[in-house]
Design an enzyme around this catalytic site. Sequence first.
Site, PDB file in Angstrom:
ATOM      1  N   CYS A 200      -2.718  11.230   4.012  1.00 62.50           N
ATOM      2  CA  CYS A 200      -3.109  10.275   2.961  1.00 62.50           C
ATOM      3  C   CYS A 200      -3.081  10.936   1.596  1.00 62.50           C
ATOM      4  O   CYS A 200      -2.840  10.291   0.585  1.00 62.50           O
ATOM      5  CB  CYS A 200      -4.540   9.790   3.174  1.00 62.50           C
ATOM      6  SG  CYS A 200      -4.798   8.891   4.683  1.00 62.50           S
TER       7      CYS A 200
ATOM      8  N   HIS B   6      -3.782   1.555   7.853  1.00 60.42           N
ATOM      9  CA  HIS B   6      -2.417   1.868   7.399  1.00 60.42           C
ATOM     10  C   HIS B   6      -1.638   2.387   8.613  1.00 60.42           C
ATOM     11  O   HIS B   6      -2.228   3.018   9.506  1.00 60.42           O
ATOM     12  CB  HIS B   6      -2.410   2.982   6.335  1.00 60.42           C
ATOM     13  CG  HIS B   6      -2.978   2.580   5.009  1.00 60.42           C
ATOM     14  ND1 HIS B   6      -3.857   3.378   4.305  1.00 60.42           N
ATOM     15  CD2 HIS B   6      -2.779   1.480   4.243  1.00 60.42           C
ATOM     16  CE1 HIS B   6      -4.172   2.775   3.163  1.00 60.42           C
ATOM     17  NE2 HIS B   6      -3.527   1.626   3.102  1.00 60.42           N
TER      18      HIS B   6
ATOM     19  N   GLU C 264       0.822  -1.208   0.000  1.00 58.44           N
ATOM     20  CA  GLU C 264       0.000   0.000   0.000  1.00 58.44           C
ATOM     21  C   GLU C 264       0.858   1.262   0.000  1.00 58.44           C
ATOM     22  O   GLU C 264       0.411   2.352   0.355  1.00 58.44           O
ATOM     23  CB  GLU C 264      -0.969  -0.021   1.187  1.00 58.44           C
ATOM     24  CG  GLU C 264      -1.856  -1.270   1.207  1.00 58.44           C
ATOM     25  CD  GLU C 264      -3.281  -1.073   0.683  1.00 58.44           C
ATOM     26  OE1 GLU C 264      -3.800   0.041   0.794  1.00 58.44           O
ATOM     27  OE2 GLU C 264      -3.863  -2.049   0.161  1.00 58.44           O
TER      28      GLU C 264
HETATM   29  O1  SUG Z   1      -7.672   2.823   1.149  1.00 61.34           O
HETATM   30  N1  SUG Z   1     -10.431   4.949   1.414  1.00 61.34           N
HETATM   31  C1  SUG Z   1      -8.998   4.771   1.396  1.00 61.34           C
HETATM   32  C2  SUG Z   1      -8.324   5.748   2.338  1.00 61.34           C
HETATM   33  C3  SUG Z   1      -6.843   5.740   2.168  1.00 61.34           C
HETATM   34  C4  SUG Z   1      -6.130   6.478   3.249  1.00 61.34           C
HETATM   35  N2  SUG Z   1      -4.772   6.495   2.993  1.00 61.34           N
HETATM   36  C5  SUG Z   1      -3.793   6.490   3.937  1.00 61.34           C
HETATM   37  N3  SUG Z   1      -4.060   6.134   5.168  1.00 61.34           N
HETATM   38  N4  SUG Z   1      -2.604   6.757   3.586  1.00 61.34           N
HETATM   39  C6  SUG Z   1      -8.627   3.348   1.735  1.00 61.34           C
HETATM   40  O2  SUG Z   1      -9.275   2.739   2.607  1.00 61.34           O
HETATM   41  C7  SUG Z   1     -12.694   4.570   0.643  1.00 61.34           C
HETATM   42  C8  SUG Z   1     -13.426   4.352  -0.642  1.00 61.34           C
HETATM   43  C9  SUG Z   1     -14.912   4.139  -0.492  1.00 61.34           C
HETATM   44  O3  SUG Z   1     -15.353   3.621   0.530  1.00 61.34           O
HETATM   45  O4  SUG Z   1     -15.604   4.481  -1.446  1.00 61.34           O
HETATM   46  C10 SUG Z   1     -11.198   4.380   0.500  1.00 61.34           C
HETATM   47  O5  SUG Z   1     -10.757   3.724  -0.416  1.00 61.34           O
END
Ligand code: SUG
Length: 417
Positions: free
Chosen positions: A348, A230, A162
């Site tokens: 993020c 994460h 990731e």
């Molecule tokens: O991968 N949310 C992302 C958020 C990513 C956050 N990134 C870091 N922590 N670096 C994820 O969970 C939600 C999409 C939805 O529910 O439509 C989403 O993908």
Amino acid sequence: MMLTEINFDGIIGPTHNYAGLSRGNIASASNAGDVSQPRAAALQGIDKMRHNLALGLPQGFFTPLDRPDAPWLEVLGTTLEGAEPHLRAQAWSASAMWAANAATVSPAPDSGDGKCHLTVANLVTMPHRSHEWQGTLKQLRVAFADPAFAVHGPVPAPFGDEGAANHMRLCDGHGSAGVEIFVYGVGGGRYPARQHLDASKAIARHHRLDPARTLFIRQSDSAIQGGAFHNDVVAVANERVLFTHETAFHDREAAHAEIRAAFPAVEIVEVPADAVSLPDAIKSYLFNAQLVSLPDGGGMGLVLPTEAQDTASVWSWLEAHVAGNGPIRKLLPVNVRQSMANGGGPACLRLRVVADPARVDPRFMADAGKLDRISEIVARHWPEAIAAADLASAGLTADVRRARAALLEALELSELA
Ligand code: SUG
């Protein structure tokens, strides 16, 4: 060569919506089915970039990917019209906005060959994110085409990766050799561990990192099961400072000892669970902040979501830290609520690349004028709202495609179309 930290923010795409696609991501699950506001979301993201530019920090950006991803549905034997609703939502996701998951970056001073290495993240754990890497890789190859960089394809499935969200770097200054810390999870719980140790190790090998300055540390199961999908939801590093929650690592004492042994100058700023509970840390995204070195000896600033201000335990811990002369000298809240509602905070939304800005394709570098031009396009073309049922609309599909094309044209990046 002037190496400096550049933050590349993902411009929030016109398809931003709340489909509840990320298991183990509390915000995504709890806002599933809500009406999103793509235009406001993108403007919030642009305002964050403006804010950081005004602090004197170099700023870049990545453009949204082509969504809905019809070619991906075609590989699955279906179409936008015919797809089952869950697949259609996965094709529509604007999740590439969270640039911390675009790639893992090892700056040139850490690598055996003196290049800055980037490995695009495969994001295989979540179906809606598993088809990001192709478009992201294409973009990375354009932005970082200069021989100062080496851009790698993804680690193969099934090894989940990731990107920078599970990677931290400690160093005396961004341009000096550092210690890279890869944080991985071990599966078996209710929620998935998205970063696999074998993926992290493969990246470290490709990036030609010195094993003596490379650590692999296990994330705690309680953090993952508590909603820290994460590592960057419970820890962040900048230069000599590691800012972390007490529950971040599987074996806290051993992790801290390993980090101190590899980088004795480290200053570990730990927030105890009895001052800020894990649920409060996750709700507020205290650690999903950009810990930045302010220019001209201004110390470090923490660019954090306004949600941190709204969480009493978090804000009082932070105020006490600043009053007590801790390494974080300034609290800098930004409003990224539209992204936060899908579990994406200020950290993020950005990918850190330590490089000479002159070596980056200038079309990806931001200045105030360019951000104004991007805002105008967003204001003109991004949908104001998207509800779940809208994802089946051919009219909206045409609108979001036009919106992205207009942005790429304005940025002279139509080759990414
Ligand atoms: O991968 N949310 C992302 C958020 C990513 C956050 N990134 C870091 N922590 N670096 C994820 O969970 C939600 C999409 C939805 O529910 O439509 C989403 O993908």
